[in-house]
Design a protein around this motif. Structure first.
Motif, mmCIF file in Angstrom:
data_model
loop_
_atom_site.group_PDB
_atom_site.id
_atom_site.type_symbol
_atom_site.label_atom_id
_atom_site.label_comp_id
_atom_site.label_asym_id
_atom_site.label_seq_id
_atom_site.Cartn_x
_atom_site.Cartn_y
_atom_site.Cartn_z
ATOM 1 N N UNK A 134 0.829 -1.214 0.000
ATOM 2 C CA UNK A 134 0.000 0.000 0.000
ATOM 3 C C UNK A 134 0.860 1.260 0.000
ATOM 4 N N UNK A 135 2.122 1.107 0.383
ATOM 5 C CA UNK A 135 3.049 2.243 0.355
ATOM 6 C C UNK A 135 3.821 2.301 -0.959
ATOM 7 N N UNK A 136 3.506 1.371 -1.865
ATOM 8 C CA UNK A 136 4.189 1.343 -3.154
ATOM 9 C C UNK A 136 5.599 0.809 -3.080
ATOM 10 N N UNK A 137 5.879 -0.019 -2.080
ATOM 11 C CA UNK A 137 7.229 -0.577 -1.920
ATOM 12 C C UNK A 137 7.164 -2.094 -2.061
ATOM 13 N N UNK A 138 6.803 -2.552 -3.246
ATOM 14 C CA UNK A 138 6.599 -3.978 -3.431
ATOM 15 C C UNK A 138 7.752 -4.689 -4.144
ATOM 16 N N UNK A 139 8.832 -3.987 -4.410
ATOM 17 C CA UNK A 139 10.010 -4.611 -5.032
ATOM 18 C C UNK A 139 10.965 -5.061 -3.928
ATOM 19 N N UNK A 140 11.172 -6.359 -3.814
ATOM 20 C CA UNK A 140 12.069 -6.911 -2.800
ATOM 21 C C UNK A 140 13.227 -7.611 -3.487
ATOM 22 N N UNK A 141 14.427 -7.302 -3.036
ATOM 23 C CA UNK A 141 15.626 -7.964 -3.544
ATOM 24 C C UNK A 141 16.492 -8.371 -2.365
ATOM 25 N N UNK A 142 17.193 -9.465 -2.549
ATOM 26 C CA UNK A 142 18.162 -9.929 -1.556
ATOM 27 C C UNK A 142 19.532 -9.754 -2.191
ATOM 28 N N UNK A 143 20.410 -9.081 -1.462
ATOM 29 C CA UNK A 143 21.722 -8.757 -2.011
ATOM 30 C C UNK A 143 22.798 -9.445 -1.176
ATOM 31 N N UNK A 144 23.578 -10.282 -1.847
ATOM 32 C CA UNK A 144 24.748 -10.905 -1.212
ATOM 33 C C UNK A 144 25.895 -9.909 -1.313
ATOM 34 N N UNK A 145 26.597 -9.727 -0.213
ATOM 35 C CA UNK A 145 27.731 -8.802 -0.181
ATOM 36 C C UNK A 145 28.985 -9.559 0.234
ATOM 37 N N UNK A 146 30.032 -9.393 -0.536
ATOM 38 C CA UNK A 146 31.346 -9.920 -0.178
ATOM 39 C C UNK A 146 32.236 -8.729 0.124
ATOM 40 N N UNK A 147 32.921 -8.796 1.266
ATOM 41 C CA UNK A 147 33.785 -7.688 1.691
ATOM 42 C C UNK A 147 35.239 -7.934 1.300
#
Length: 162
Positions: free
Chosen positions: A66-79
């Motif tokens: 309802x807030x228009x935030x329906x894009x979900x992504x999971x981000x793997x991070x390597x340091x």
């Protein structure tokens, strides 16, 4: 500051927690009736659970769709560096990105997994390029876009086929 220790809970404590998890606005009287205790002991147990840090607080659950935030992504991070100072710097900076809903350090072939919620792919690309990729010590990232939430904390997912 609360000490991180496990707390002994009985069936009434668990019943209180289960009930509050699904209905955080329930009255003490209704809560007592639901768990099978009178009002005074229920209220005392609730205060103890709050004082011992089992209940961290109460909040409103908002519907991101309802807030228009329906894009979900999971981000793997390597340091590039995983010494304590680098981890602390990364953690402190990641916490400041509002679109990062969750940030977990993992024992895996990458160091962190971020759950990122945005309006759309264009918004996500901006967050990835301007915020996530510029976090301290980021060597590499890999993105996985969610197609559908099947189960998500605090969210009813009505169109899931079961």
């Amino acid at each position: 500051m609360q000490e991180n220790r496990e707390v002994d809970l009985d069936r009434f404590d668990h019943a209180i927690l289960d009930t509050l998890a699904s209905d955080g606005r329930i009255s003490i009287t209704d809560l007592a009736g639901r768990i099978g205790l009178s009002k005074s002991p229920t209220q005392a147990r609730l205060r103890r659970l709050e004082a011992e840090g089992v209940i961290l607080g109460y909040r409103a659950l908002v519907d991101p769709l309802r807030l228009g935030r329906d894009h979900v992504a999971f981000v793997e991070i390597k340091l590039t560096d995983t010494r304590e100072a680098a981890l602390k710097a990364f953690n402190k900076a990641a916490i400041r990105i509002p679109e990062v809903e969750e940030c977990h350090m993992l024992a895996a072939h990458f160091d962190y997994l971020l759950k990122v919620r945005c309006r759309n792919m264009r918004d996500f690309r901006r967050v990835l390029g301007e915020a996530i990729s510029t976090l301290p010590y980021v060597a590499q990232s890999s993105t996985h876009v969610a197609m559908q939430a099947v189960k998500e904390e605090g969210q009813a997912v009505p169109d899931v086929v079961v």
